[in-house]
Design a protein around this motif. Structure first.
Motif, PDB file in Angstrom:
ATOM      1  N   GLU A  52      87.865 -54.159 -21.495  1.00  7.48           N
ATOM      2  CA  GLU A  52      87.129 -54.437 -22.736  1.00  7.48           C
ATOM      3  C   GLU A  52      85.871 -53.607 -22.963  1.00  7.48           C
ATOM      4  OE1 GLU A  52      86.462 -58.697 -23.029  1.00  7.48           O
ATOM      5  OE2 GLU A  52      88.360 -59.068 -21.979  1.00  7.48           O
ATOM      6  N   TYR A  53      85.286 -53.065 -21.897  1.00  7.81           N
ATOM      7  CA  TYR A  53      83.956 -52.467 -22.084  1.00  7.81           C
ATOM      8  C   TYR A  53      83.810 -51.018 -21.645  1.00  7.81           C
ATOM      9  CZ  TYR A  53      82.572 -57.265 -23.040  1.00  7.81           C
ATOM     10  OH  TYR A  53      82.482 -58.505 -23.582  1.00  7.81           O
ATOM     11  N   GLU A  54      84.744 -50.500 -20.837  1.00  7.90           N
ATOM     12  CA  GLU A  54      84.557 -49.181 -20.232  1.00  7.90           C
ATOM     13  C   GLU A  54      84.328 -48.091 -21.288  1.00  7.90           C
ATOM     14  OE1 GLU A  54      87.635 -47.991 -17.519  1.00  7.90           O
ATOM     15  OE2 GLU A  54      86.291 -46.544 -16.543  1.00  7.90           O
ATOM     16  N   GLU A  88      76.313 -47.057 -17.041  1.00  8.53           N
ATOM     17  CA  GLU A  88      77.092 -47.196 -15.813  1.00  8.53           C
ATOM     18  C   GLU A  88      77.259 -48.671 -15.451  1.00  8.53           C
ATOM     19  OE1 GLU A  88      77.064 -45.726 -11.143  1.00  8.53           O
ATOM     20  OE2 GLU A  88      75.208 -45.671 -12.283  1.00  8.53           O
ATOM     21  N   TYR A  89      78.478 -49.030 -15.038  1.00 10.08           N
ATOM     22  CA  TYR A  89      78.674 -50.332 -14.383  1.00 10.08           C
ATOM     23  C   TYR A  89      78.779 -50.047 -12.889  1.00 10.08           C
ATOM     24  CZ  TYR A  89      80.915 -54.345 -12.309  1.00 10.08           C
ATOM     25  OH  TYR A  89      81.212 -55.383 -11.463  1.00 10.08           O
ATOM     26  N   PHE A  90      77.887 -50.614 -12.119  1.00 13.16           N
ATOM     27  CA  PHE A  90      77.784 -50.292 -10.707  1.00 13.16           C
ATOM     28  C   PHE A  90      77.960 -51.556  -9.871  1.00 13.16           C
ATOM     29  CE2 PHE A  90      74.602 -49.723  -7.117  1.00 13.16           C
ATOM     30  CZ  PHE A  90      75.435 -48.949  -6.339  1.00 13.16           C
ATOM     31  N   CYS A 111      77.261 -60.357 -19.521  1.00 13.63           N
ATOM     32  CA  CYS A 111      76.518 -59.275 -18.864  1.00 13.63           C
ATOM     33  C   CYS A 111      76.869 -57.919 -19.467  1.00 13.63           C
ATOM     34  CB  CYS A 111      76.806 -59.253 -17.366  1.00 13.63           C
ATOM     35  SG  CYS A 111      76.127 -60.671 -16.513  1.00 13.63           S
ATOM     36  N   PHE A 112      78.158 -57.648 -19.657  1.00 15.11           N
ATOM     37  CA  PHE A 112      78.551 -56.350 -20.231  1.00 15.11           C
ATOM     38  C   PHE A 112      77.994 -56.202 -21.646  1.00 15.11           C
ATOM     39  CE2 PHE A 112      82.137 -56.642 -17.054  1.00 15.11           C
ATOM     40  CZ  PHE A 112      81.688 -55.585 -16.281  1.00 15.11           C
ATOM     41  N   GLN A 113      78.087 -57.274 -22.431  1.00 16.22           N
ATOM     42  CA  GLN A 113      77.612 -57.205 -23.812  1.00 16.22           C
ATOM     43  C   GLN A 113      76.100 -57.000 -23.851  1.00 16.22           C
ATOM     44  OE1 GLN A 113      79.593 -56.971 -26.558  1.00 16.22           O
ATOM     45  NE2 GLN A 113      77.616 -56.426 -27.457  1.00 16.22           N
ATOM     46  N   TYR A 114      75.387 -57.696 -22.956  1.00 12.83           N
ATOM     47  CA  TYR A 114      73.923 -57.580 -22.938  1.00 12.83           C
ATOM     48  C   TYR A 114      73.503 -56.159 -22.530  1.00 12.83           C
ATOM     49  CZ  TYR A 114      69.232 -59.611 -22.842  1.00 12.83           C
ATOM     50  OH  TYR A 114      67.930 -59.924 -23.123  1.00 12.83           O
ATOM     51  N   ALA A 115      74.248 -55.582 -21.585  1.00 13.68           N
ATOM     52  CA  ALA A 115      73.968 -54.198 -21.167  1.00 13.68           C
ATOM     53  C   ALA A 115      74.130 -53.252 -22.352  1.00 13.68           C
ATOM     54  CB  ALA A 115      74.900 -53.798 -20.022  1.00 13.68           C
ATOM     55  N   ILE A 116      75.158 -53.493 -23.155  1.00 12.13           N
ATOM     56  CA  ILE A 116      75.380 -52.663 -24.352  1.00 12.13           C
ATOM     57  C   ILE A 116      74.247 -52.875 -25.357  1.00 12.13           C
ATOM     58  CG2 ILE A 116      76.901 -52.393 -26.372  1.00 12.13           C
ATOM     59  CD1 ILE A 116      79.258 -52.952 -24.382  1.00 12.13           C
TER      60      ILE A 116
END
Ligand code: NAP
Ligand code: MG
Length: 400
Positions: A232-234, A243-245, A194-199
């Motif tokens: 790892e992603y912030e 934003e991670y919400f 999810c974090f990678q896809y958001a990036i």
């Protein structure tokens, strides 16, 4: 005009029924004239799966790990009726389940927006991408129908001899029980996807669970996401102004309804099952929903979210005209070609994928569309296309 060259093949997974017919036409009309198409072909049509005792599905998934990008046509998941229809040796598993078990990962679904097909939720201006965790919880449950009075306990027996015991309930009469689980490994890989896809998409990520009620189970999802985010992603998120919400699932549902869209909504398995159908139908149609499986092992598998459109196929077999929407299947191809182009630094291929999508959208916005969309569009002048003519109309738009 010279055809665009490819350096690495895409893994091509052919499928069944009406979508198999569209598959071939998309390749002939919209891809082969422009690209020197390089694919490693796997026939996942049910007949060939049966002949190969489903080995072809496993091979295609392994090839996806090798090359990194696959495009898949919709396939039949066998049931009792299909056993008879295709004289199957066995009730083969769903190809998607087999592929997912090998690739691991998260399924992202995004609606394709077109002017004239307005979402039911009028403030949704941009697509909402749903990321569904594809392992565990109620989908791997164990259930008991409690026959009468008695005590139910949750017991864990560690390999080291340690035992943990919790009373669930003291039944006075009949009732029901359910045991569910998940693993830290699966939750962590879900979070990373999810974090990678958001990036990749440069969009905010939302995540929600019911951690106030489920203080260990759901709270673990929340904690693991937060730890991985910070570790790892912030930094990358800040750099890209993303934003991670995190919020509670009921708060998330309320906020989604008021939002403009344009973000990724990560959901636990059950929430994702339910919410993806709500989001896709509110955006217009299942035939306008793309789907990509992102593997933490660095592989991507693109497909349409809908099935093989069996009812249309039987009409087609009787020689009747069909008006089957090929948009999600075209976008599966463009998604795979774009990703292949990005990985190979092949800008021509990326540009072609963008152009194919623009032409598809433009064709619909000019009023040429299949029946499923014609029934719901707000456009005044609509020219309903049959399955073949719609694909040909896109080609005309491309050439223009
Ligand atoms: P389906 O193929 O998604 O079709 C259900 C209905 O939705 C169709 O009858 C049609 O409605 C409408 N529809 C779906 N896609 C459409 C499109 N591209 N254009 C126009 N209308 C569309 O689901 P199903 O009939 O339940 O399943 C058929 C087979 O697909 C099953 O064997 C199932 O196992 C398989 N399946 C595969 C996948 C996959 O490979 N990922 C996913 C789901 C299902 P109308 O009939 O009203 O026109
Ligand atoms: Mg569902």
């Amino acid at each position: 005009m010279e055809k665009i060259q490819m350096t690495t093949p895409i893994v091509e997974m052919d499928g069944d029924e009406m979508t198999r017919i569209l598959w071939n036409e998309i390749k002939e009309e919209l891809l082969s004239p422009y690209i020197d198409l390089k694919t490693e072909y796997y026939d996942l049509g049910l007949e060939h799966r049966n002949e190969t005792e489903d080995k072809v599905t496993v091979e295609s998934a392994k090839a996806t790990l090798k090359y990194g990008v696959a495009v898949k046509c919709a396939t039949i998941t066998p049931n009792a009726a299909r056993m008879k229809e295709y004289s199957l040796k066995e009730m083969w598993k769903s190809p998607n389940a087999t592929i997912r078990a090998i690739l691991d990962g998260t399924v992202f679904r995004t609606p394709i927006l077109v002017k004239g097909i307005e979402p039911c939720v009028k403030n949704w201006e941009k697509p909402i991408t749903l990321a569904r965790h594809a392992y565990g919880d109620v989908y791997k449950n164990v259930e008991i129908k409690v026959p009468g009075p008695g005590k139910a306990e949750l017991v864990f027996q560690g390999e080291d001899g340690r035992e943990i015991r919790e009373e669930i309930h003291c039944f006075q009469g009949p009732g029901i029980l359910q045991g569910i689980h998940n693993t830290e490994q699966s939750i962590e890989s879900f979070a990373r996807c999810c974090f990678q896809y958001a990036i990749d998409l440069k969009q905010d990520l939302w995540f929600a669970t019911k951690d106030t009620i489920s203080k260990k189970y759901d709270h673990t999802f929340k904690d693991l996401f937060q730890e991985i985010y910070e570790r790892e992603y912030e930094e990358k998120f800040k750099e890209l102004n993303l934003e991670y919400f995190y919020t509670l699932i009921d708060d998330a549902v309320a906020r989604v309804m008021k939002a403009k869209g344009g973000f990724i909504w990560a959901c636990k398995n059950y929430d994702g099952d339910v919410m993806s159908d709500m989001v896709s139908s509110a955006f217009g149609s299942l035939a306008m929903m793309t789907s990509v499986l992102v593997s933490p092992k660095g592989a991507y598998e693109y497909e349409a979210a809908h099935g093989t459109v069996q009812r249309h196929y039987y009409k087609h077999l009787k020689g009747e005209e069909t008006s089957t929407n090929s948009v999600a299947t075209i976008f599966a191809w463009s998604g795979a070609l774009r990703k292949r182009g990005e990985l190979d630094k092949n800008s021509e291929l990326v540009e072609f994928a963008n152009r194919l999508e623009r032409a598809t959208i433009k064709t619909m916005e000019e009023g040429k569309m299949t029946k499923d969309l014609a029934l719901i569009t707000s456009l005044k002048e609509v020219c309903v296309q049959n399955s073949q003519d719609f694909i040909k109309a896109i080609r005309q738009t491309m050439d223009r």
